[in-house]
Design a protein around this motif. Structure first.
Motif, PDB file in Angstrom:
ATOM      1  N   GLU A 157      10.294   1.665  44.372  1.00  0.00           N
ATOM      2  CA  GLU A 157       9.942   2.270  43.090  1.00  0.00           C
ATOM      3  C   GLU A 157      10.859   3.455  42.761  1.00  0.00           C
ATOM      4  OE1 GLU A 157       5.552   2.519  41.859  1.00  0.00           O
ATOM      5  OE2 GLU A 157       6.118   4.615  42.104  1.00  0.00           O
ATOM      6  N   THR A 158      11.178   4.255  43.769  1.00  0.00           N
ATOM      7  CA  THR A 158      12.067   5.401  43.556  1.00  0.00           C
ATOM      8  C   THR A 158      13.469   4.934  43.192  1.00  0.00           C
ATOM      9  OG1 THR A 158      10.790   6.771  45.092  1.00  0.00           O
ATOM     10  CG2 THR A 158      13.049   7.459  44.643  1.00  0.00           C
ATOM     11  N   ASN A 180       6.666   9.698  40.573  1.00  0.00           N
ATOM     12  CA  ASN A 180       6.210   8.330  40.881  1.00  0.00           C
ATOM     13  C   ASN A 180       5.660   8.266  42.300  1.00  0.00           C
ATOM     14  OD1 ASN A 180       9.290   8.348  41.636  1.00  0.00           O
ATOM     15  ND2 ASN A 180       8.421   6.618  42.780  1.00  0.00           N
ATOM     16  N   ALA A 181       4.771   7.301  42.535  1.00  0.00           N
ATOM     17  CA  ALA A 181       4.104   7.180  43.839  1.00  0.00           C
ATOM     18  C   ALA A 181       3.895   5.723  44.221  1.00  0.00           C
ATOM     19  CB  ALA A 181       2.755   7.890  43.806  1.00  0.00           C
ATOM     20  N   VAL A 182       3.849   5.476  45.529  1.00  0.00           N
ATOM     21  CA  VAL A 182       3.470   4.161  46.053  1.00  0.00           C
ATOM     22  C   VAL A 182       2.469   4.386  47.184  1.00  0.00           C
ATOM     23  CG1 VAL A 182       4.267   1.918  46.893  1.00  0.00           C
ATOM     24  CG2 VAL A 182       5.816   3.349  45.571  1.00  0.00           C
ATOM     25  N   CYS A 183       1.300   4.893  46.828  1.00  0.00           N
ATOM     26  CA  CYS A 183       0.282   5.136  47.845  1.00  0.00           C
ATOM     27  C   CYS A 183      -0.192   3.810  48.442  1.00  0.00           C
ATOM     28  CB  CYS A 183      -0.899   5.883  47.234  1.00  0.00           C
ATOM     29  SG  CYS A 183      -0.493   7.600  46.841  1.00  0.00           S
ATOM     30  N   PRO A 184      -0.553   3.795  49.725  1.00  0.00           N
ATOM     31  CA  PRO A 184      -0.979   2.548  50.377  1.00  0.00           C
ATOM     32  C   PRO A 184      -2.055   1.826  49.582  1.00  0.00           C
ATOM     33  CG  PRO A 184      -0.809   4.304  51.978  1.00  0.00           C
ATOM     34  CD  PRO A 184      -0.637   4.947  50.624  1.00  0.00           C
ATOM     35  N   CYS A 185      -1.918   0.489  49.494  1.00  0.00           N
ATOM     36  CA  CYS A 185      -2.873  -0.281  48.694  1.00  0.00           C
ATOM     37  C   CYS A 185      -3.824  -1.112  49.547  1.00  0.00           C
ATOM     38  CB  CYS A 185      -2.133  -1.188  47.709  1.00  0.00           C
ATOM     39  SG  CYS A 185      -1.133  -2.473  48.515  1.00  0.00           S
ATOM     40  N   ALA A 186      -3.744  -0.977  50.884  1.00  0.00           N
ATOM     41  CA  ALA A 186      -4.603  -1.795  51.749  1.00  0.00           C
ATOM     42  C   ALA A 186      -6.083  -1.574  51.461  1.00  0.00           C
ATOM     43  CB  ALA A 186      -4.303  -1.489  53.211  1.00  0.00           C
ATOM     44  N   SER A 235       4.666 -10.094  39.422  1.00  0.00           N
ATOM     45  CA  SER A 235       6.108  -9.939  39.560  1.00  0.00           C
ATOM     46  C   SER A 235       6.895 -11.069  38.890  1.00  0.00           C
ATOM     47  CB  SER A 235       6.491  -9.848  41.040  1.00  0.00           C
ATOM     48  OG  SER A 235       6.026  -8.636  41.596  1.00  0.00           O
ATOM     49  N   LYS A 236       6.341 -12.260  38.883  1.00  0.00           N
ATOM     50  CA  LYS A 236       7.044 -13.401  38.294  1.00  0.00           C
ATOM     51  C   LYS A 236       7.351 -13.174  36.816  1.00  0.00           C
ATOM     52  CE  LYS A 236       6.751 -18.442  37.852  1.00  0.00           C
ATOM     53  NZ  LYS A 236       5.831 -19.605  37.926  1.00  0.00           N
ATOM     54  N   LEU A 237       6.472 -12.447  36.112  1.00  0.00           N
ATOM     55  CA  LEU A 237       6.677 -12.183  34.690  1.00  0.00           C
ATOM     56  C   LEU A 237       7.844 -11.227  34.439  1.00  0.00           C
ATOM     57  CD1 LEU A 237       2.948 -11.785  33.577  1.00  0.00           C
ATOM     58  CD2 LEU A 237       4.450 -13.751  33.186  1.00  0.00           C
ATOM     59  N   VAL A 291       7.396  -2.027  46.371  1.00  0.00           N
ATOM     60  CA  VAL A 291       7.354  -2.574  45.018  1.00  0.00           C
ATOM     61  C   VAL A 291       8.729  -3.163  44.720  1.00  0.00           C
ATOM     62  CG1 VAL A 291       6.915  -2.084  42.583  1.00  0.00           C
ATOM     63  CG2 VAL A 291       5.758  -0.748  44.345  1.00  0.00           C
ATOM     64  N   PRO A 292       8.823  -4.409  44.256  1.00  0.00           N
ATOM     65  CA  PRO A 292      10.145  -4.948  43.912  1.00  0.00           C
ATOM     66  C   PRO A 292      10.851  -4.029  42.915  1.00  0.00           C
ATOM     67  CG  PRO A 292       8.491  -6.683  43.857  1.00  0.00           C
ATOM     68  CD  PRO A 292       7.752  -5.391  44.018  1.00  0.00           C
TER      69      PRO A 292
END
Length: 396
Positions: free
Chosen positions: A15-16, A70-76, A149-151, A346-347
């Motif tokens: 993401e960064t 921006n952030a990518v906090c754990p999603c588990a 993601s496919k979109l 994140v892709p």
């Protein structure tokens, strides 16, 4: 116009890097917590450790003002791919804690991040309620963006949810996307190749066609064709178990072939599978996957079980990085042993679309509306704004 940004809990950094691509510069600094140092170190190394890194656990200093965080906090905590997912999972606390700090201390114009798709569902409603309270206390509105993601042109069908906090009382109308996706076999073929690349390490040193079930498909069902010929024949990504089941083959039949060809252990397994399926049970099918057109979520067994489309081998670490659209010279420190870090990401190109919307908003190019909360669904191309108080459950 030039804007500044910072990251919090970036993990490996997809993401960064997307923000860097859209905003044309590296982050001013990176914030995180001690629990994520191992993942964060991958991005810090990518930046040659030249981007300031601040651990917030006991941080008492001040930070430079920035326009975006921006952030990518754990999603588990909310992920359907995690067996421990629940509303009260402690992993969800990082999303709340980071929002408190960023909105209350850094105070950017926009704070955004990615989390599991369940964030934008009834299961995620209690978390969203907490986040909305934090937003209101600090003078922000909030929106969610549901997509897959496919979109965004990727060869994965994985659902994703992004959350946004906008300074003020308005919410911009984010753009919708439906790009033609790059086929997974082309994504793999197009991966960066260099003879001296440490990322040429194979994720699985076994040979796909040596998998007894795949060997059964190639030799018994298909008359001795090669891996490449089989990949050309199929229409969608498939594994040998699904393929033989789709052909109506029973596992007691497969057991006979296994036994005759010296695969006694697999023969016994086939008989166990047959008994379980005949009694109405189900089985795990996490095995060799032959790529065609697109894949599901690139997590779990996929990095070590997805094959190359042409060569009778599994993927390299570089090809795995390519599936997530990481930069061609990105080096995964630790190589194969840290393979799961690629999945906790994140892709890049999916995140770029989110970053582009933010830049458009900052430039005044997006329509907006006065509202406290909104949900944008890129899958249905619909948007819903909350202009009067109501329960979150009924809204999302």
């Amino acid at each position: 116009m030039s804007y500044s940004y910072a990251s919090i809990v970036p993990l490996i950094g997809g993401e960064t890097i997307a923000m860097e691509n859209v905003f044309g510069k590296k982050p001013e600094y990176i914030m995180s917590y001690g629990a994520f140092q191992a993942n964060d170190s991958q991005l810090l190394e990518h930046y040659n450790n030249r981007v300031p890194y601040h651990l917030l656990d006991n941080f008492t200093g001040s930070l430079k003002e920035v326009d975006v965080v921006n952030a990518v906090c754990p999603c588990a905590g909310l992920s359907s791919l995690s067996p421990s997912s629940s509303t009260d999972n402690k992993a969800n606390d990082w999303m709340v804690e980071s929002a408190k700090y960023v909105l209350g201390t850094v105070k950017p114009k926009v704070f955004w991040g990615e989390n599991a798709p369940r964030l934008a569902s009834k299961m995620g409603a209690p978390i969203v309620e907490k986040l909305r309270c934090i937003a209101q206390l600090n003078g922000y509105t909030m929106s969610l963006y549901k997509t897959k993601s496919k979109l965004h042109g990727l060869s994965q069908t994985r659902d994703r949810a992004f959350y946004f906090f906008w300074k003020g009382d308005r919410i911009p109308h984010m753009q919708f996307y439906h790009r033609p996706h790059e086929k997974i076999e082309d994504t793999i073929r197009n991966a960066f190749v260099s003879k001296d690349d440490p990322m040429n390490e194979l994720t699985n040193k076994n040979k796909p066609s040596d998998n007894p079930f795949y060997k059964y498909v190639l030799e018994e069902l298909e008359g001795g064709i090669t891996h490449k010929q089989f990949q050309e024949k199929i229409e969608r990504t498939i594994n040998p178990l699904d393929y033989l089941e789709n052909r109506g083959i029973k596992y007691d039949e497969v057991a006979e072939w296994m036994s005759a060809n010296g695969f006694d252990k697999q023969a016994n397994r086939c008989l166990e599978i047959h008994k379980k399926l005949e009694s109405g049970g189900n089985i795990m099918r996490k095995t060799t996957e032959i790529p065609k057109d697109y894949i599901g979520a690139f997590v779990g067994h996929m990095p070590t079980c997805l094959t190359h489309p042409d060569e009778d081998r599994y993927l390299t670490v570089r090809e795995c990085l390519g599936i997530m659209k990481m930069p061609k010279h990105f080096q995964l420190q630790g190589g194969r042993k840290n393979l799961n870090m690629i999945c906790q990401n994140v892709p890049v190109t999916t995140a770029e679309d989110m970053a582009f919307n933010i830049k458009e908003w900052l430039n005044g190019n997006l329509d907006s509306r006065e509202a406290d909360f909104a949900v944008f669904d890129n899958k249905t191309k619909t948007s819903n704004y909350e202009e009067a108080p109501q329960t979150i459950e009924s809204f999302i």
